[in-house]
Design a protein around this motif. Sequence first.
Motif, PDB file in Angstrom:
ATOM      1  N   ILE A  11      56.215  54.680  57.455  1.00  0.00           N
ATOM      2  CA  ILE A  11      56.405  55.448  56.370  1.00  0.00           C
ATOM      3  C   ILE A  11      57.523  56.018  56.201  1.00  0.00           C
ATOM      4  O   ILE A  11      58.310  56.829  56.969  1.00  0.00           O
ATOM      5  N   TYR A  12      58.229  55.664  54.979  1.00  0.00           N
ATOM      6  CA  TYR A  12      59.412  56.065  54.623  1.00  0.00           C
ATOM      7  C   TYR A  12      59.496  57.283  53.663  1.00  0.00           C
ATOM      8  O   TYR A  12      58.912  57.149  52.396  1.00  0.00           O
ATOM      9  N   ASN A  13      59.829  58.509  54.039  1.00  0.00           N
ATOM     10  CA  ASN A  13      59.869  59.732  53.084  1.00  0.00           C
ATOM     11  C   ASN A  13      61.191  59.510  52.448  1.00  0.00           C
ATOM     12  O   ASN A  13      62.513  59.969  53.177  1.00  0.00           O
ATOM     13  N   LEU A  14      61.031  59.365  51.157  1.00  0.00           N
ATOM     14  CA  LEU A  14      62.255  59.490  50.385  1.00  0.00           C
ATOM     15  C   LEU A  14      62.571  60.855  49.554  1.00  0.00           C
ATOM     16  O   LEU A  14      63.528  60.930  48.658  1.00  0.00           O
ATOM     17  N   SER A  15      61.521  61.701  49.810  1.00  0.00           N
ATOM     18  CA  SER A  15      61.726  62.899  49.010  1.00  0.00           C
ATOM     19  C   SER A  15      62.497  63.973  49.752  1.00  0.00           C
ATOM     20  O   SER A  15      62.695  64.052  50.961  1.00  0.00           O
ATOM     21  N   ASP A  16      63.296  64.778  48.815  1.00  0.00           N
ATOM     22  CA  ASP A  16      64.065  65.812  49.363  1.00  0.00           C
ATOM     23  C   ASP A  16      62.979  67.081  49.225  1.00  0.00           C
ATOM     24  O   ASP A  16      63.284  68.039  48.802  1.00  0.00           O
ATOM     25  N   GLY A  17      62.232  67.206  50.398  1.00  0.00           N
ATOM     26  CA  GLY A  17      61.196  68.345  50.427  1.00  0.00           C
ATOM     27  C   GLY A  17      60.925  68.376  51.910  1.00  0.00           C
ATOM     28  O   GLY A  17      61.730  68.516  52.616  1.00  0.00           O
ATOM     29  N   CYS A  18      59.711  68.487  52.050  1.00  0.00           N
ATOM     30  CA  CYS A  18      59.123  68.960  53.385  1.00  0.00           C
ATOM     31  C   CYS A  18      59.104  67.782  54.480  1.00  0.00           C
ATOM     32  O   CYS A  18      58.974  66.724  54.135  1.00  0.00           O
ATOM     33  N   TYR A  19      59.433  68.139  55.649  1.00  0.00           N
ATOM     34  CA  TYR A  19      59.405  67.139  56.741  1.00  0.00           C
ATOM     35  C   TYR A  19      57.940  66.741  56.898  1.00  0.00           C
ATOM     36  O   TYR A  19      56.923  67.786  57.060  1.00  0.00           O
ATOM     37  N   LEU A  20      57.617  65.556  57.120  1.00  0.00           N
ATOM     38  CA  LEU A  20      56.240  64.998  57.544  1.00  0.00           C
ATOM     39  C   LEU A  20      56.166  64.249  58.751  1.00  0.00           C
ATOM     40  O   LEU A  20      57.279  63.497  58.916  1.00  0.00           O
ATOM     41  N   GLU A  21      55.197  64.447  59.609  1.00  0.00           N
ATOM     42  CA  GLU A  21      55.424  63.986  60.816  1.00  0.00           C
ATOM     43  C   GLU A  21      55.194  62.442  60.787  1.00  0.00           C
ATOM     44  O   GLU A  21      54.463  61.586  59.785  1.00  0.00           O
ATOM     45  N   GLN A  22      55.907  61.734  61.736  1.00  0.00           N
ATOM     46  CA  GLN A  22      55.729  60.243  61.912  1.00  0.00           C
ATOM     47  C   GLN A  22      56.160  59.495  60.542  1.00  0.00           C
ATOM     48  O   GLN A  22      55.552  58.341  60.293  1.00  0.00           O
ATOM     49  N   THR A  23      57.269  60.107  59.853  1.00  0.00           N
ATOM     50  CA  THR A  23      57.739  59.381  58.760  1.00  0.00           C
ATOM     51  C   THR A  23      59.068  59.396  58.980  1.00  0.00           C
ATOM     52  O   THR A  23      59.770  60.036  59.875  1.00  0.00           O
ATOM     53  N   VAL A  24      59.769  58.328  58.402  1.00  0.00           N
ATOM     54  CA  VAL A  24      61.266  58.147  58.476  1.00  0.00           C
ATOM     55  C   VAL A  24      62.076  58.692  57.320  1.00  0.00           C
ATOM     56  O   VAL A  24      61.880  58.268  56.458  1.00  0.00           O
ATOM     57  N   PRO A  25      62.743  59.952  57.494  1.00  0.00           N
ATOM     58  CA  PRO A  25      63.445  60.174  56.328  1.00  0.00           C
ATOM     59  C   PRO A  25      64.445  59.335  55.887  1.00  0.00           C
ATOM     60  O   PRO A  25      65.362  58.678  56.705  1.00  0.00           O
ATOM     61  N   THR A  26      64.378  58.724  54.688  1.00  0.00           N
ATOM     62  CA  THR A  26      65.213  57.781  54.335  1.00  0.00           C
ATOM     63  C   THR A  26      65.824  58.090  52.887  1.00  0.00           C
ATOM     64  O   THR A  26      64.980  58.408  51.907  1.00  0.00           O
TER      65      THR A  26
ATOM     66  N   ASN B 146      49.915  65.173  57.551  1.00  0.00           N
ATOM     67  CA  ASN B 146      50.032  64.925  59.080  1.00  0.00           C
ATOM     68  C   ASN B 146      48.671  64.654  59.621  1.00  0.00           C
ATOM     69  O   ASN B 146      48.731  63.483  60.627  1.00  0.00           O
ATOM     70  N   HIS B 147      47.653  65.099  59.041  1.00  0.00           N
ATOM     71  CA  HIS B 147      46.232  64.703  59.903  1.00  0.00           C
ATOM     72  C   HIS B 147      46.141  63.264  59.427  1.00  0.00           C
ATOM     73  O   HIS B 147      45.761  62.437  60.194  1.00  0.00           O
ATOM     74  N   PHE B 148      46.060  63.046  58.250  1.00  0.00           N
ATOM     75  CA  PHE B 148      45.742  61.721  57.575  1.00  0.00           C
ATOM     76  C   PHE B 148      46.732  60.576  58.301  1.00  0.00           C
ATOM     77  O   PHE B 148      46.332  59.522  58.726  1.00  0.00           O
ATOM     78  N   THR B 149      48.004  60.954  58.594  1.00  0.00           N
ATOM     79  CA  THR B 149      48.937  60.253  59.130  1.00  0.00           C
ATOM     80  C   THR B 149      48.433  59.935  60.998  1.00  0.00           C
ATOM     81  O   THR B 149      48.261  58.654  61.122  1.00  0.00           O
ATOM     82  N   HIS B 150      48.159  60.859  61.477  1.00  0.00           N
ATOM     83  CA  HIS B 150      47.507  60.701  62.744  1.00  0.00           C
ATOM     84  C   HIS B 150      46.242  59.864  62.936  1.00  0.00           C
ATOM     85  O   HIS B 150      46.139  58.926  63.710  1.00  0.00           O
ATOM     86  N   ILE B 151      45.370  60.149  61.972  1.00  0.00           N
ATOM     87  CA  ILE B 151      44.129  59.280  62.068  1.00  0.00           C
ATOM     88  C   ILE B 151      44.157  57.796  61.621  1.00  0.00           C
ATOM     89  O   ILE B 151      43.681  56.942  61.883  1.00  0.00           O
ATOM     90  N   TYR B 152      44.928  57.514  60.519  1.00  0.00           N
ATOM     91  CA  TYR B 152      44.835  56.292  59.899  1.00  0.00           C
ATOM     92  C   TYR B 152      46.253  55.334  60.202  1.00  0.00           C
ATOM     93  O   TYR B 152      46.207  54.207  59.827  1.00  0.00           O
ATOM     94  N   LYS B 153      47.228  55.924  60.273  1.00  0.00           N
ATOM     95  CA  LYS B 153      48.544  55.120  60.537  1.00  0.00           C
ATOM     96  C   LYS B 153      48.455  54.008  61.576  1.00  0.00           C
ATOM     97  O   LYS B 153      48.042  54.653  62.855  1.00  0.00           O
ATOM     98  N   ALA B 154      48.446  53.057  61.436  1.00  0.00           N
ATOM     99  CA  ALA B 154      48.533  51.755  62.614  1.00  0.00           C
ATOM    100  C   ALA B 154      49.800  51.671  63.109  1.00  0.00           C
ATOM    101  O   ALA B 154      50.892  51.912  62.423  1.00  0.00           O
ATOM    102  N   PRO B 155      50.025  51.194  64.252  1.00  0.00           N
ATOM    103  CA  PRO B 155      51.407  50.819  64.860  1.00  0.00           C
ATOM    104  C   PRO B 155      52.164  49.749  63.975  1.00  0.00           C
ATOM    105  O   PRO B 155      53.643  50.270  64.152  1.00  0.00           O
ATOM    106  N   HIS B 156      51.570  49.267  63.325  1.00  0.00           N
ATOM    107  CA  HIS B 156      52.580  48.299  62.392  1.00  0.00           C
ATOM    108  C   HIS B 156      53.023  48.896  61.240  1.00  0.00           C
ATOM    109  O   HIS B 156      53.796  48.205  60.321  1.00  0.00           O
ATOM    110  N   GLN B 157      52.444  50.131  60.698  1.00  0.00           N
ATOM    111  CA  GLN B 157      52.917  50.782  59.624  1.00  0.00           C
ATOM    112  C   GLN B 157      53.967  51.535  59.763  1.00  0.00           C
ATOM    113  O   GLN B 157      54.202  52.507  60.708  1.00  0.00           O
TER     114      GLN B 157
ATOM    115  N   SER C  77      49.157  71.411  51.884  1.00  0.00           N
ATOM    116  CA  SER C  77      49.086  70.082  52.172  1.00  0.00           C
ATOM    117  C   SER C  77      49.854  69.399  53.340  1.00  0.00           C
ATOM    118  O   SER C  77      49.348  68.170  53.787  1.00  0.00           O
ATOM    119  N   VAL C  78      50.612  69.923  53.959  1.00  0.00           N
ATOM    120  CA  VAL C  78      51.379  69.417  54.862  1.00  0.00           C
ATOM    121  C   VAL C  78      50.729  69.031  56.141  1.00  0.00           C
ATOM    122  O   VAL C  78      50.494  67.848  56.717  1.00  0.00           O
TER     123      VAL C  78
END
Length: 667
Positions: free
Chosen positions: A501-516, A488-499, A483-484
């Motif tokens: 993504i805060y990753n609150l999970s103690d799991g895998c790193y996901l691209e273009q997310t902010v570990p929070t 990342n693919h969905f983030t790449h194609i759907y994420k707009a500059p104004h969006q 799924s990783v």
Amino acid sequence: MQDIETQAIKNYQANIDFFKKYNEIVYNKLMALEALLEDGTFNPQYDLVYEDGYFDVVELATGAKLYGSDSLKFSKKIINNINHKKDSQSFRSLRKINFEREAFDKLKDANSYTTFANSAEIYSLYHENITPDTHMSEIDKFIFLGVGLALHLPLAIKKFDFQMVLIVEDNLELFRLSLFTIDYKEMLTGRTSYFSIADSPAEFRARFNGFYSSAFFKNMYIKFHIFSSAYEPKIEDIQSILIGRPEATYSHNRILEKNRRVLEKINEEYKFLDLQKKDNDTYFQDKPWLVLGAGPSLYNNAQWIVENQDKFIIIAAFTALNTLKRIGVKADIAVQVDENVYTTNEMIEKLGDLSFLDDTLLFFSASVSPELFNVFKKDNIYLHEDRTKYKLAKSTLTVSSVGDTIHALALIFNSPSIYLLGIDLALGSDGKSHSPDHFKARSIEETDSKDSHTGDFQLADTIIKTKGNFRDSVNTTPLFALSVPVMNHFTHIYKAPHQTIYNLSDGCYLEQTVPTHIENVTLEKSLNKQNITKELRHYFDAISTTQLDSIEIDGIYCRQGQLKDYYILLEKFQNSSQSNSDIFLSSLITLAQEMMNHECAFEMKDIMTIYYMNTTPYVDDFFHTRELQNKKKFTKKFKTVLVKNINKIVKTYDEDLHRLNLIKEGN
């Protein structure tokens, strides 16, 4: 010595020209390194030396040598260790599948929705006559894992006549030095080559998949050589890629079944969502989304969800609903994509009283288990397609799990602030796979459960390391890891500059997310949830359709034309010569390629691609086994089996398509 230096410089320039013309990615990396070396930004770690009649590499910091002895003799030893044995230094790309006689007798006559029904006879023919300790009559595809100065590459390619090679070298500086010692153009002329040079894991996956998909019928056993122990992790990487490939994780039978279910929902006029990116939509502009999966982080942060539930639009995986029900939190949207009837019934049973979902909007893949349509109100259900394309691009979202589905949906609907929780895609600190409330939660122990080199990983039970969101690394499984790249693919194609993504999970790193860390999330404004429920229904009703439009109807006619072409191609194959195995194999590959490359790029193209990728390697390897006697007698057997089963697949799809009300009414 002067002649050696002149030839080395000549080789280097010729190789630079070669990569400039044939591999722009490698060329650009080499030019970037050259620029850094020239301006002194990069201090070289290695130096190429020629002494005692051979090339070697010296590590400048330590004086250690790469070869430490005659590199030509070393390279010849490598060649002597390469052999044609199938069970030696090779990846077995397809699983070994055997059947008990009773099971086989049922499968060979089962319908095409049944797993292995269209391939059991092929697998049985193969395993009755071929064993893993046999030899390949030729080695067509080969992987070099690490090249050093690449002196062994031209020797191996000349001796074994590889037709396709994947050359992997993680050290760009070392690879650059090989450009002085061999002539890549001369070595690779007339062959197909793929290079993975100083690639990231994602880049390596892409290069390997390109190599694997090309001449796919040669994939039964892929031989390799590993230059040094530093490349042993690459073996695990390749094994992980192999078990995660589309044809390995999603059979043609499942797409046929999925297709039938989608057609039923079109006939029943369910609402299909428009999932095109809502770039100009402002409805969710001031509404953050909380995206809840069923990973361990969901359970560990349940109290925080309770305290902050009114500050978000909550979209949750169905597997997270047990936890939400237990803590009294209502999901605004619940999502399910799993098609398995047994696990769906088990999940519904564990949920118990479903009245807590009366006001929740239900986003389903159109091919989910039929039981879900029996227990929930039709008006609350919104569908999307997965791997089918009846609504063209408007409603199709090809996913690997419910976690990447809810992530994609949050991005598509354009919320500027997206918070991921419970999408760990990793094991908890206690080894748990999911929240304890999950009906399939279990502990996975760290054991060496993989075969040494044949690539026999277990998707759900093998533990591998991956980069963590908060920690340097976390334990995960190949199944979660699938799924990783999708996330990342969905983030790449759907994420707009104004969006964001805060990753609150103690799991895998996901691209273009902010570990929070969750304690750092501060949202003051609460939403009016009573109004939100009505507004959401109005919003999603407005972007849903229950009928096929004129362009989508044209797609139905395209499919009908494709089926006619497939019947013609199959008849041509059936009547083709089988005088020897080479002619038979050529006819089979022509059939596969013409079906796979058909201009009508809908479900049948994908169904047949998966079918051929899972079966033709067996057939090709069968007839290219050195020990096989009397090959001619088997060509008729294989052709009979293939024609029978390909016809069953095409006919099944054809019959299902004709159940569509549109076609029945047209007739």
